[in-house]
Design an enzyme around this catalytic site. Structure first.
Site, short mmCIF file in Angstrom:
data_model
loop_
_atom_site.label_atom_id
_atom_site.label_comp_id
_atom_site.label_asym_id
_atom_site.label_seq_id
_atom_site.Cartn_x
_atom_site.Cartn_y
_atom_site.Cartn_z
N ILE A 37 1.15 6.80 0.12
CA ILE A 37 0.52 5.94 0.65
C ILE A 37 -1.01 6.13 0.33
O ILE A 37 -1.85 7.00 0.08
CB ILE A 37 0.49 6.47 2.46
CG1 ILE A 37 2.01 6.73 2.71
CG2 ILE A 37 0.04 5.41 3.25
CD1 ILE A 37 2.19 7.48 4.16
N CYS A 38 -1.37 4.61 0.34
CA CYS A 38 -2.90 4.42 0.11
C CYS A 38 -3.70 4.21 1.31
O CYS A 38 -3.28 2.85 1.89
CB CYS A 38 -3.00 3.17 -0.91
SG CYS A 38 -4.88 3.04 -1.37
N LEU A 39 -4.20 5.01 1.87
CA LEU A 39 -4.76 4.89 3.18
C LEU A 39 -6.07 5.84 3.29
O LEU A 39 -5.97 7.12 3.03
CB LEU A 39 -3.91 5.15 4.36
CG LEU A 39 -4.39 5.02 5.78
CD1 LEU A 39 -4.61 3.34 6.04
CD2 LEU A 39 -3.25 5.51 6.87
N ASN A 55 0.88 -1.22 -0.18
CA ASN A 55 -0.06 0.01 -0.15
C ASN A 55 0.81 1.29 -0.07
O ASN A 55 0.07 2.14 0.13
CB ASN A 55 -1.05 0.06 1.09
CG ASN A 55 -1.86 -1.26 1.42
OD1 ASN A 55 -1.45 -2.24 1.98
ND2 ASN A 55 -2.72 -1.30 0.22
#
EC number: 2.3.2.23
Lengths: 357, 196
Positions: B89-91, B81
């Protein structure tokens, strides 16, 4: 696109280079800020269609009928019934905050018109309870204190007779996109006088909020108050998690904690009966929601359904005086006799404000 | 305009219990701006990131705390991620699930939790995600190697680094200021000292 900021420019460059890359690599290039940029442009588009709260003049319900002219006959029939009971509608923007925004405007407008000092006193007590709830749940004070202070100010300002009082037009202005130009001065000087729990050094903190009203930023009074309601709602749900858990499970299959984090606290997340119940309980304000949908009863007759959210006194503290007397007068009659303080019109996915005749 | 008073309170709060959380937030490098910060999170135990210290570049947008902070890894990291190239960041909480009820510290805690629990089905780095799903052993080994290579340097105490560089013949004051300017990275400091 040239005048966009650097981050977007980066995303653009990446986007161009990705045309040569494989499909899989494309995911690399969907940067968070590019996605958010798109989201805010969708909001901006929506903002052009309708302000946060609708026009100065209350719209007659006939405009609603016009909207559905070629639509379902059941809806037209229901609008006809609504016209008998309600004088007007005030629209709010469909940005996911419409329930909270409708509640905010409708509540402040009622106080402005009734000048009900006791109600203000009562709700202030409940707001204080909500603040303690958030503290006991472990929220850092700095995350919510501004929003609380701001709501209390709005309450104070709709009461006439002090120099901060505002008119109905100003209330609308404040609830909409533009801010009131001379707002910041009294804001700084007066906030500390009645928000007793605010420390002196926090007053300068308020300058940020003033800037938020005065700038063209989309985060104005209206948004800050919506966030206040989101805090109150989340705190109430968490405090009584055992009560809310089954309803939340039925809605989303999420835990109470997850639900609050993902569906209550972020701006733009839509409200459901769980939110309405929690807000009504926490602040002790009865809310009526009138449903305009295509449901009809088997017998053939069309009637407009409504649901009353009657605050649960043990948790929400005191009820509005009018409602409490109504209960007393009704004896054991209970919830049916409580008059709603606020009436909202629900069409699937959206809330607007209704004005009874 | 960023709510600076709030940011200041956030920094105080976060750095107060640094011993417990291991998470710290500082002003970035030698800049004096409260809108550009560096967060540090320790790699979670029992993960390939254990033993590493990860720096995260934080930029606060004008609308903070209404808009989410922009965060990306400054330390290279191998994670489904997180982009292995840019550190993006994939959040969800850094996007549409952000709320003013969250803080920089809770956001960093969520990033730390992401290190413990990757979500390869919603990847930021497709190559890493595919490796994670198809060949976990290689993934874990690579992630560990990256941690050792890129995230380890900062675990060495600052005094040890100063000592080492001073022993190489650089004046102590210069060593300290150089280390400071590169965020404590020993190798980068050495490079800078040699080129300067």
């Amino acid at each position: 696109m040239q005048n966009q900021d650097g981050l977007l420019a980066d995303a653009e460059v990446e986007g161009i280079s990705s045309t040569q890359a494989s499909n899989v690599d494309d995911w690399e290039n969907f940067r968070d800020d590019a996605i958010m940029q798109q989201q805010s442009s969708i909001w901006a588009e929506e903002a052009e269609k309708i302000p946060f709260v609708g026009d100065k003049a209350r719209e007659p319900l006939s405009s609603l009928a016009a909207e559905y002219q070629s639509g379902s006959p059941i809806l037209l029939e229901k609008i006809k019934l609504l016209t008998e009971e309600f004088a007007a509608i005030r629209r709010t923007r469909g940005d996911g905050n419409c329930f909270f925004r409708s509640f905010m405007f409708s509540y402040l407008e009622r106080i402005l018109e009734s000048q009900d000092q006791e109600e203000v006193h009562r709700i202030t007590g409940n707001v204080e309870n909500c603040r303690r709830t958030l503290q006991s749940l472990g929220y850092a004070d700095f995350t919510f204190e501004d929003f609380f202070a701001l709501f209390l100010e709005q309450l104070e300002s709709v009461l006439q007779g002090n120099k901060e009082s505002i008119s109905h037009d100003e209330l609308i202005q404040r609830s909409r996109d533009q801010s009131v130009s001379d707002y910041s001065e009294w804001h700084i000087t007066h906030v500390s006088t009645y928000v007793t729990w605010m420390r002196k050094e926090d007053v300068k903190h308020m300058k940020f909020l003033c800037a938020a009203f005065l700038s063209a930023s989309p985060y104005n009074v209206s948004c800050l108050v919506v966030m206040f309601f989101r805090f109150v709602t989340s705190g109430e749900i968490r405090k009584r998690s055992e009560f809310f858990e089954p309803f939340i499970l039925g809605l989303t299959n999420a835990t109470v904690e997850q639900f609050c984090k993902s569906s209550v606290e972020p701006m733009g997340e839509e409200s459901d009966h769980v939110h309405i119940t929690a807000l009504s309980d926490a602040l002790g304000v009865p809310i009526r929601v009138v449903y305009l949908d295509r449901s009809s009863c088997d017998a053939g007759g069309v009637s407009v359904n409504h649901h009353d959210f009657i605050p649960n006194p043990p948790s929400g503290g005191d009820l509005p005086l009018a409602a409490a007397t109504a209960t007393a007068a009704g004896g054991s009659g209970g919830s049916e006799t409580i008059k709603p303080f606020i009436t909202l019109l629900y069409r699937p996915g959206h809330y607007d404000i209704l004005y009874p005749k | 305009m960023v709510d600076f008073a709030r940011v200041q309170k956030e920094l105080q709060e976060c750095n107060k219990d640094i011993d417990v959380s291991g998470i710290s937030i500082k002003l970035k490098g030698d800049s004096n701006s409260l809108t550009h910060l560096t967060g540090t999170i320790p790699g979670p135990l029992a993960t390939p990131y254990e033993g590493g210290n990860f720096n995260i570049d934080i930029v606060l947008p004008d609308g903070y705390p209404f808009e989410p902070p922009r965060m990306q890894f400054a330390t290279k990291v191998w994670h489904p991620n997180i982009s292995s190239q840019s550190g993006a960041i994939c959040l969800d909480i850094l996007k549409d699930q952000w709320s003013p009820a969250l803080t920089l510290k809770t956001a960093l805690l969520s990033v730390q939790a992401l290190l413990s629990a990757p979500e390869p089905d919603d990847p930021q780095d497709a190559v890493v995600a595919q490796q994670y799903l198809r060949d976990y052993q290689t993934f874990a080994a690579t992630a560990r190697y990256w941690t050792e290579t890129f995230a380890r340097t900062s675990t060495l105490g600052i005094e040890d680094k100063v000592k080492k560089l001073v022993e190489m013949g650089f004046p102590e004051a210069l060593v300290r200021s150089t280390l400071e300017s590169v965020g404590g990275d020993e190798n980068m400091a050495l490079e800078k000292l040699c080129s300067g």
